[in-house]
Scaffold this motif. Structure first.
Motif, PDB file in Angstrom:
ATOM      1  N   ALA A   9       0.834  -1.206   0.000  1.00  0.00           N
ATOM      2  CA  ALA A   9       0.000   0.000   0.000  1.00  0.00           C
ATOM      3  C   ALA A   9       0.869   1.257   0.000  1.00  0.00           C
ATOM      4  CB  ALA A   9      -0.928  -0.008   1.215  1.00  0.00           C
ATOM      5  N   GLN A  10       2.004   1.211   0.671  1.00  0.00           N
ATOM      6  CA  GLN A  10       2.927   2.345   0.641  1.00  0.00           C
ATOM      7  C   GLN A  10       3.563   2.472  -0.738  1.00  0.00           C
ATOM      8  OE1 GLN A  10       6.406   2.069   3.180  1.00  0.00           O
ATOM      9  NE2 GLN A  10       6.637   4.300   3.264  1.00  0.00           N
ATOM     10  N   ASP A  11       3.997   1.369  -1.287  1.00  0.00           N
ATOM     11  CA  ASP A  11       4.652   1.411  -2.599  1.00  0.00           C
ATOM     12  C   ASP A  11       3.697   1.880  -3.696  1.00  0.00           C
ATOM     13  OD1 ASP A  11       6.944   0.472  -1.380  1.00  0.00           O
ATOM     14  OD2 ASP A  11       6.666  -1.605  -2.027  1.00  0.00           O
ATOM     15  N   ALA A  12       2.388   1.632  -3.502  1.00  0.00           N
ATOM     16  CA  ALA A  12       1.405   2.003  -4.520  1.00  0.00           C
ATOM     17  C   ALA A  12       1.325   3.510  -4.731  1.00  0.00           C
ATOM     18  CB  ALA A  12       0.030   1.456  -4.143  1.00  0.00           C
ATOM     19  N   THR A  13       1.733   4.311  -3.729  1.00  0.00           N
ATOM     20  CA  THR A  13       1.625   5.761  -3.865  1.00  0.00           C
ATOM     21  C   THR A  13       2.888   6.399  -4.426  1.00  0.00           C
ATOM     22  OG1 THR A  13       2.518   6.375  -1.687  1.00  0.00           O
ATOM     23  CG2 THR A  13       0.181   5.756  -1.790  1.00  0.00           C
ATOM     24  N   ALA A  14       4.021   5.696  -4.332  1.00  0.00           N
ATOM     25  CA  ALA A  14       5.314   6.219  -4.795  1.00  0.00           C
ATOM     26  C   ALA A  14       5.659   7.566  -4.164  1.00  0.00           C
ATOM     27  CB  ALA A  14       5.318   6.334  -6.322  1.00  0.00           C
ATOM     28  N   SER A  15       5.176   7.807  -2.932  1.00  0.00           N
ATOM     29  CA  SER A  15       5.420   9.096  -2.286  1.00  0.00           C
ATOM     30  C   SER A  15       6.057   8.963  -0.909  1.00  0.00           C
ATOM     31  CB  SER A  15       4.096   9.856  -2.134  1.00  0.00           C
ATOM     32  OG  SER A  15       3.247   9.191  -1.205  1.00  0.00           O
ATOM     33  N   GLY A  16       5.932   7.793  -0.309  1.00  0.00           N
ATOM     34  CA  GLY A  16       6.313   7.609   1.081  1.00  0.00           C
ATOM     35  C   GLY A  16       5.105   7.434   1.966  1.00  0.00           C
ATOM     36  N   GLY A  17       3.987   8.062   1.589  1.00  0.00           N
ATOM     37  CA  GLY A  17       2.735   7.866   2.301  1.00  0.00           C
ATOM     38  C   GLY A  17       2.094   6.545   1.933  1.00  0.00           C
ATOM     39  N   VAL A  18       1.083   6.147   2.695  1.00  0.00           N
ATOM     40  CA  VAL A  18       0.411   4.869   2.493  1.00  0.00           C
ATOM     41  C   VAL A  18      -0.957   5.095   1.863  1.00  0.00           C
ATOM     42  CG1 VAL A  18      -0.385   2.738   3.607  1.00  0.00           C
ATOM     43  CG2 VAL A  18       1.610   3.965   4.527  1.00  0.00           C
ATOM     44  N   SER A  19      -1.271   4.333   0.823  1.00  0.00           N
ATOM     45  CA  SER A  19      -2.591   4.401   0.202  1.00  0.00           C
ATOM     46  C   SER A  19      -3.674   4.158   1.243  1.00  0.00           C
ATOM     47  CB  SER A  19      -2.709   3.356  -0.906  1.00  0.00           C
ATOM     48  OG  SER A  19      -4.057   3.211  -1.333  1.00  0.00           O
ATOM     49  N   ALA A  20      -4.750   4.937   1.181  1.00  0.00           N
ATOM     50  CA  ALA A  20      -5.821   4.819   2.165  1.00  0.00           C
ATOM     51  C   ALA A  20      -6.479   3.445   2.128  1.00  0.00           C
ATOM     52  CB  ALA A  20      -6.876   5.899   1.929  1.00  0.00           C
ATOM     53  N   TYR A  35      -7.535  -0.192  -0.702  1.00  0.00           N
ATOM     54  CA  TYR A  35      -7.648  -0.825  -2.009  1.00  0.00           C
ATOM     55  C   TYR A  35      -9.123  -1.032  -2.286  1.00  0.00           C
ATOM     56  CZ  TYR A  35      -7.217  -4.012  -5.932  1.00  0.00           C
ATOM     57  OH  TYR A  35      -7.318  -4.585  -7.174  1.00  0.00           O
ATOM     58  N   ASP A  36      -9.585  -0.606  -3.457  1.00  0.00           N
ATOM     59  CA  ASP A  36     -10.990  -0.699  -3.859  1.00  0.00           C
ATOM     60  C   ASP A  36     -11.179  -1.917  -4.757  1.00  0.00           C
ATOM     61  OD1 ASP A  36     -13.466  -0.317  -5.297  1.00  0.00           O
ATOM     62  OD2 ASP A  36     -13.454   1.761  -4.601  1.00  0.00           O
ATOM     63  N   MET A  37     -11.896  -2.907  -4.259  1.00  0.00           N
ATOM     64  CA  MET A  37     -12.106  -4.137  -5.031  1.00  0.00           C
ATOM     65  C   MET A  37     -12.918  -3.887  -6.291  1.00  0.00           C
ATOM     66  SD  MET A  37     -10.740  -6.974  -3.889  1.00  0.00           S
ATOM     67  CE  MET A  37     -11.844  -8.269  -4.487  1.00  0.00           C
ATOM     68  N   ASP A  38     -13.923  -3.015  -6.205  1.00  0.00           N
ATOM     69  CA  ASP A  38     -14.785  -2.777  -7.354  1.00  0.00           C
ATOM     70  C   ASP A  38     -14.026  -2.133  -8.509  1.00  0.00           C
ATOM     71  OD1 ASP A  38     -16.983  -3.832  -6.043  1.00  0.00           O
ATOM     72  OD2 ASP A  38     -17.642  -1.889  -5.262  1.00  0.00           O
ATOM     73  N   LYS A  39     -13.139  -1.185  -8.170  1.00  0.00           N
ATOM     74  CA  LYS A  39     -12.392  -0.477  -9.198  1.00  0.00           C
ATOM     75  C   LYS A  39     -11.055  -1.129  -9.518  1.00  0.00           C
ATOM     76  CE  LYS A  39     -14.367   4.010  -7.910  1.00  0.00           C
ATOM     77  NZ  LYS A  39     -14.059   5.383  -7.398  1.00  0.00           N
ATOM     78  N   GLY A  40     -10.581  -1.979  -8.606  1.00  0.00           N
ATOM     79  CA  GLY A  40      -9.271  -2.591  -8.804  1.00  0.00           C
ATOM     80  C   GLY A  40      -8.144  -1.585  -8.694  1.00  0.00           C
ATOM     81  N   THR A  41      -8.316  -0.565  -7.852  1.00  0.00           N
ATOM     82  CA  THR A  41      -7.324   0.502  -7.750  1.00  0.00           C
ATOM     83  C   THR A  41      -7.011   0.825  -6.289  1.00  0.00           C
ATOM     84  OG1 THR A  41      -9.066   2.191  -7.831  1.00  0.00           O
ATOM     85  CG2 THR A  41      -8.026   1.580  -9.917  1.00  0.00           C
ATOM     86  N   TRP A  42      -5.822   1.382  -6.082  1.00  0.00           N
ATOM     87  CA  TRP A  42      -5.416   1.910  -4.784  1.00  0.00           C
ATOM     88  C   TRP A  42      -5.813   3.380  -4.696  1.00  0.00           C
ATOM     89  CZ3 TRP A  42      -3.272  -1.237  -1.109  1.00  0.00           C
ATOM     90  CH2 TRP A  42      -2.711  -2.451  -1.539  1.00  0.00           C
ATOM     91  N   ALA A  43      -6.288   3.806  -3.527  1.00  0.00           N
ATOM     92  CA  ALA A  43      -6.611   5.208  -3.296  1.00  0.00           C
ATOM     93  C   ALA A  43      -5.334   6.010  -3.066  1.00  0.00           C
ATOM     94  CB  ALA A  43      -7.543   5.340  -2.095  1.00  0.00           C
ATOM     95  N   GLY A  44      -5.486   7.319  -3.010  1.00  0.00           N
ATOM     96  CA  GLY A  44      -4.350   8.190  -2.754  1.00  0.00           C
ATOM     97  C   GLY A  44      -3.781   8.008  -1.360  1.00  0.00           C
TER      98      GLY A  44
END
Length: 375
Positions: free
Chosen positions: A33-44, A46-55
């Motif tokens: 979840a942290q790597d998904a943002t590429a910022s150092g912060g952690v993605s809020a 994971y949305d199963m319906d959209k298949g995406t990580w949040a900001g």
């Protein structure tokens, strides 16, 4: 049988679970979840319906930091210490000029400082400063704590700087903010922070019914608060009471913790929402609330010496372990902790929030540290 069991479709009690495996998997999920943002912060989440990580989410990244420092020591994997430092540096980078922390995720269109989120990042900056002695983290911590004290009303409540993304602006679960302030006050030897924390808990106790139920204790539905926010409020009262030496605060936390424990099903799950008479108000369970209450019960067992709190905590941990999917093909779902059980329940529907995994890890580490059979 627990009188509330008929409300739910219970999990089987014979599921084979391994706390060590579950803990490791949750840590790996949070790393993704942290790597998904590429910022150092952690993605809020994971949305199963959209298949995406949040900001990236400043609030919860803040309190994931001490969890990762703790897990680095627990597991011997220094990667998690490095990740925690990156999180803390990111939090300092995005701290607002007034010292506050913004509401919502980094992709939210409105940027505004908010009380609760700022209080949660106190935990991260304090842990990072203790681990590194980097003055940057000390500076961020003090600026945020000072901002919170300045924003507090004389009666102890925080009425200004509510989240623009929550329905209600006056919250008793802000005792979780008070907990962060009290901890910072103790560690930095700043009594004014502890005094502010005590004022907030005193205000919150003025919102308490004789049976322990709290007014103004939910994000959306104050008549039927989530176990998530009930646990926030309870833990805040308990920890501020312990830091300030106030037995009345601890007793209030005990009253709530006992009432919630009475609603636990035999399989360990809790109703996702409770009404003013401590009756179930939802057929699903809020998995984050399960984990948080497991923490509260274990903290009470440790601080009071009363081991009767432990079985409820272990049942809650076992329930959460039993619904963690370690074999999902989807990287966003595998090893994560869902917002609700069933997944389509009323809290974070079809999503895996990072805070569920964080509190799940904390609850398991408490259990594993105190149970010689799992050492």
């Amino acid at each position: 049988m627990n009188m509330f069991a008929r409300w739910f479709s219970a999990r089987p009690t014979d599921v084979d679970v391994d706390p060590h495996r579950g803990l490791r998997a949750a840590a790996e999920w949070l790393a993704r979840a942290q790597d998904a943002t590429a910022s150092g912060g952690v993605s809020a989440y994971y949305d199963m319906d959209k298949g995406t990580w949040a900001g990236a989410y400043p609030e919860t990244t803040g309190y994931i930091i001490p969890t990762f420092f703790r897990y680095a020591t627990f597991s011997g994997q220094d990667e998690y210490r490095e990740r925690a430092i990156r999180m803390a540096a990111w939090e300092s980078d995005i701290q607002l000029a007034d010292g506050g922390v913004r509401a919502g995720t980094m992709d939210a269109t409105k940027i505004a400082p908010t009380i609760f989120n700022t209080g949660q990042v106190l935990f991260g900056w304090l842990a990072a400063w203790q681990a590194t002695q980097d003055p940057r983290f000390h500076d961020s911590l003090v600026r945020a704590a000072d901002w919170l004290v300045d924003a507090q009303d004389p009666d102890g409540a925080w009425r200004r700087f509510a989240s623009p993304f929550a329905k209600h602006g006056l919250n008793t679960y802000n005792t979780r903010v008070a907990f962060g302030l009290a901890l910072a006050g103790r560690e930095l030897q700043k009594p004014e922070y502890i005094e502010a924390a005590v004022r907030n808990v005193q205000w919150a106790l003025g919102q308490m019914h004789p049976n322990g139920w709290l007014e103004n204790n939910d994000l959306q539905d104050n008549e039927h608060p989530l176990t998530h926010t009930i646990a926030y409020a309870t833990r805040g009262m308990l920890e501020v009471g312990l830091i300030a030496g106030n037995a009345g605060f601890v007793d209030a936390a005990i009253r709530i913790a006992r009432s919630v424990a009475r609603t636990q099903r035999p399989d360990g799950g809790l109703p996702g929402r409770l009404d003013a008479d401590w009756r179930p108000a939802a057929r699903w369970t809020c998995v984050t609330g399960n984990a948080q209450m497991a923490i509260v019960w274990q903290r009470l067992a440790r601080e009071t010496g009363d081991a009767t709190w432990t079985p409820a905590a272990e049942r809650a941990n076992r329930f959460n372990l039993s619904i963690q999917d370690l074999k999902a093909k989807d990287d966003g779902a595998r090893d994560g902790i869902p917002g609700s059980y069933p997944l389509k329940g009323g809290y974070m529907k079809n999503r895996y929030p990072n805070w569920a995994a964080k509190f799940f890890m904390d609850a398991l580490m408490l259990q594993l540290e105190t149970d010689p059979q799992h050492a």
